[in-house]
Design a protein around this motif. Structure first.
Motif, short mmCIF file in Angstrom:
data_model
loop_
_atom_site.label_atom_id
_atom_site.label_comp_id
_atom_site.label_asym_id
_atom_site.label_seq_id
_atom_site.Cartn_x
_atom_site.Cartn_y
_atom_site.Cartn_z
N LYS A 15 8.20 -1.08 -12.95
CA LYS A 15 6.95 -1.45 -12.30
C LYS A 15 6.75 -2.97 -12.41
CE LYS A 15 2.00 -0.48 -12.23
NZ LYS A 15 0.88 0.26 -12.84
N LYS A 16 6.38 -3.59 -11.28
CA LYS A 16 6.17 -5.03 -11.26
C LYS A 16 4.86 -5.38 -11.96
CE LYS A 16 5.90 -8.94 -8.09
NZ LYS A 16 5.89 -9.35 -6.67
N THR A 17 4.91 -6.28 -12.91
CA THR A 17 3.70 -6.67 -13.64
C THR A 17 3.46 -8.16 -13.46
OG1 THR A 17 4.98 -7.10 -15.64
CG2 THR A 17 4.04 -4.90 -15.40
N ARG A 18 2.20 -8.57 -13.62
CA ARG A 18 1.82 -9.97 -13.52
C ARG A 18 1.73 -10.58 -14.90
NH1 ARG A 18 -0.20 -12.16 -9.25
NH2 ARG A 18 -1.94 -13.22 -10.27
N THR B 289 -5.47 -9.54 -12.24
CA THR B 289 -5.02 -8.24 -11.74
C THR B 289 -5.39 -8.08 -10.28
OG1 THR B 289 -7.13 -7.25 -12.45
CG2 THR B 289 -5.28 -7.17 -14.01
N VAL B 290 -4.59 -7.28 -9.56
CA VAL B 290 -4.83 -7.02 -8.14
C VAL B 290 -4.73 -5.51 -7.92
CG1 VAL B 290 -4.17 -7.57 -5.79
CG2 VAL B 290 -3.70 -9.19 -7.61
N TYR B 291 -5.71 -4.95 -7.24
CA TYR B 291 -5.69 -3.51 -7.00
C TYR B 291 -6.47 -3.20 -5.73
CZ TYR B 291 -10.05 -4.32 -9.54
OH TYR B 291 -11.25 -4.83 -9.97
N ARG C 161 -10.22 -2.13 0.91
CA ARG C 161 -10.03 -3.55 0.66
C ARG C 161 -9.28 -3.75 -0.66
NH1 ARG C 161 -15.13 -7.10 0.66
NH2 ARG C 161 -15.88 -5.46 -0.75
N TRP C 162 -8.70 -4.97 -0.80
CA TRP C 162 -8.02 -5.33 -2.03
C TRP C 162 -8.91 -6.24 -2.86
CZ3 TRP C 162 -3.23 -3.69 -3.86
CH2 TRP C 162 -2.51 -2.87 -2.99
N THR D 67 -5.83 -7.55 2.68
CA THR D 67 -4.49 -7.19 2.21
C THR D 67 -4.32 -7.66 0.77
OG1 THR D 67 -3.50 -9.28 2.94
CG2 THR D 67 -3.56 -7.48 4.54
N ARG D 68 -3.31 -7.10 0.10
CA ARG D 68 -3.02 -7.50 -1.27
C ARG D 68 -2.67 -8.99 -1.32
NH1 ARG D 68 0.90 -8.19 -5.14
NH2 ARG D 68 0.48 -7.19 -7.17
N LYS D 69 -1.91 -9.44 -0.33
CA LYS D 69 -1.47 -10.83 -0.29
C LYS D 69 -2.65 -11.79 -0.16
CE LYS D 69 1.69 -13.90 2.24
NZ LYS D 69 2.65 -13.99 3.36
N GLU D 70 -3.63 -11.42 0.67
CA GLU D 70 -4.79 -12.28 0.89
C GLU D 70 -5.63 -12.38 -0.39
OE1 GLU D 70 -8.88 -12.46 3.63
OE2 GLU D 70 -7.33 -10.96 4.06
N ALA D 71 -5.90 -11.25 -1.02
CA ALA D 71 -6.70 -11.26 -2.25
C ALA D 71 -6.00 -12.05 -3.35
CB ALA D 71 -6.96 -9.83 -2.70
N LEU D 72 -4.67 -11.86 -3.46
CA LEU D 72 -3.90 -12.56 -4.48
C LEU D 72 -3.90 -14.07 -4.24
CD1 LEU D 72 -2.08 -12.46 -6.93
CD2 LEU D 72 -0.14 -12.00 -5.41
#
Length: 409
Positions: free
Chosen positions: A6-9, A15-17, A23-24, A46-51
């Motif tokens: 599992k990819k972790t930060r 955190t992103v979820y 929405r993310w 998207t996950r990318k936008e929120a991140l």
């Protein structure tokens, strides 16, 4: 069989979820006022936008810039906005005017309110009060005069803010709150729902064709005669004229490239900056009279250089002092006022030479779009609004001419 990991930060990256509504959401800790840390949340489709939003805020925090607190007062947010946001996006002189507006009007009027509780009704009520209040009384101007002539003397002068000043105050507040919306500190910009009305354009007194000729006659023979001829023939701004370099001129092709402006700032002194807007960066055609005067001016500048010798300071500017230095805009204004007096003309602003050019061109039947490109306005609507009274007068003259033709075949 290989096991998927599992990819972790990394620790501190947040955190992103994905939320139940689709929405993310991204959350992490950033620097807050008072050298503390607070947990913030940002959102994206998207996950990318929120991140990306979270990464930007953490990067800003790592540079030592505290995140504003929506729980804080309007004063706290405006101070943060001026010191950490506006200072990087505005020219120094504009930032100085914004700071003066915030300290003089916005903080005393709305500063104690919570940023999240600020409503359109609050802003509208305050602006209406500001519109009808004597500034001598409110800011205690009269109390600091050597000889009181208003409130302190028992007679209110009713010195009220102009519609243009009120519109400017509203614009500064909108800009600050718009950034708070972008940073998701508040859900909406309350100032956008307030209407202040469209102020009338600032009145100006352009020179007539006869007055323009009188002025140029008075300036004839002066070492800056070419500058005033260029100002009246092209409508260039004062800073654009003083910022011109010889490399910007093509005297053989008869053109000038307007790329920069010269201004005096509080910290940098005389500073060369990019043009006012992107539309202001333009190439214009030069009339024959200006080409001739510029060639003579170049010869005169060479004579000045020879006379100055070692004291000559090469700046590359077209218009300089006798020692080659850039000309201070204030000194140019003094010279301009002297020529007005010499010509027996009323006192006007240097900027009114620009208005004179546009007005005279309109009266000669030049199309509005051509004038817009010459002046470097961002939109033709600006040109149309500023010179609406000229167009209206020309329409009346045209209708009168038509009426005469119809009544007397």
């Amino acid at each position: 069989m290989a096991t998927s990991k599992k990819k972790t930060r990394a620790n501190g990256d947040g955190t992103v979820y994905q939320r139940k509504d689709g929405r993310w959401e991204a959350a992490g800790y950033v620097l807050a006022p008072g050298n503390t840390r607070k947990r913030i949340r940002v959102y994206g489709t998207t996950r990318k936008e929120a991140l990306a939003k979270l990464t930007e805020k953490i990067a800003t925090s790592n540079r030592g810039l505290p995140a504003p607190s929506a729980q804080g007062s309007v004063t706290a947010y405006l101070t943060y906005w001026l010191e950490n946001v506006a200072v990087h996006h505005l020219r120094e002189n504009t930032h100085t005017r914004y700071t003066s507006c915030v300290n003089r009007y916005l903080i005393p009027g709305l500063g104690k309110k919570k940023l999240t509780k600020l409503t359109a009704k609050d802003i509208r009520t305050w602006l209406n009060q500001l519109r009808t209040t004597c500034q001598c009384c409110t800011r205690r101007i009269d109390a600091h005069r050597d000889q009181p002539r208003c409130c302190a003397a028992g007679t209110c002068c009713s010195k009220r803010l102009s519609p243009l000043t009120l519109a400017y105050i509203h614009t500064v507040l909108k800009s600050a709150l718009e950034h708070a919306v972008r940073e998701e500190e508040i859900p909406r910009n309350a100032a956008r729902n307030v209407r202040t009305g469209t102020p009338r354009p600032r009145r100006f007194e352009p020179l007539t064709a006869d007055e323009a000729r009188q002025f140029l006659t008075a300036a004839n023979g002066h070492r800056l005669c070419a500058l005033f001829e260029l100002a009246l023939h092209t409508g260039l701004r004062k800073g654009e004229l003083l910022g011109l370099r010889w490399e910007d001129l093509d005297l053989d092709a008869g053109t000038a490239a307007i790329r920069r402006t010269l201004q005096r700032t509080a910290t940098g002194g005389l500073t060369t900056l990019p043009t006012k807007t992107r539309a202001s960066e333009r190439r214009i055609a030069l009339p024959t009279r200006c080409l001739q005067s510029l060639k003579l001016h170049r010869e005169q500048q060479q004579r000045d250089r020879d006379a100055a010798g070692a004291e000559w300071q090469h700046s590359g500017h077209v218009f300089t002092t006798a020692q080659g230095r850039a000309i201070d805009p204030t000194n140019l204004t003094r010279t301009f006022t002297t020529f007005l007096r010499k010509a027996g003309l009323r006192r006007i602003r240097f900027h009114d030479l620009r208005h004179s050019t546009a007005t005279l061109l309109l009266e000669q039947g030049v199309e509005l779009v051509v004038i817009k490109e010459l002046l470097g306005h961002a939109h033709i609507g600006v040109t149309a609004t500023v010179y609406a009274h000229v167009r209206l007068r020309l329409q009346r003259e045209a209708m009168t001419t038509l009426g005469k033709a119809l009544n007397h075949p």
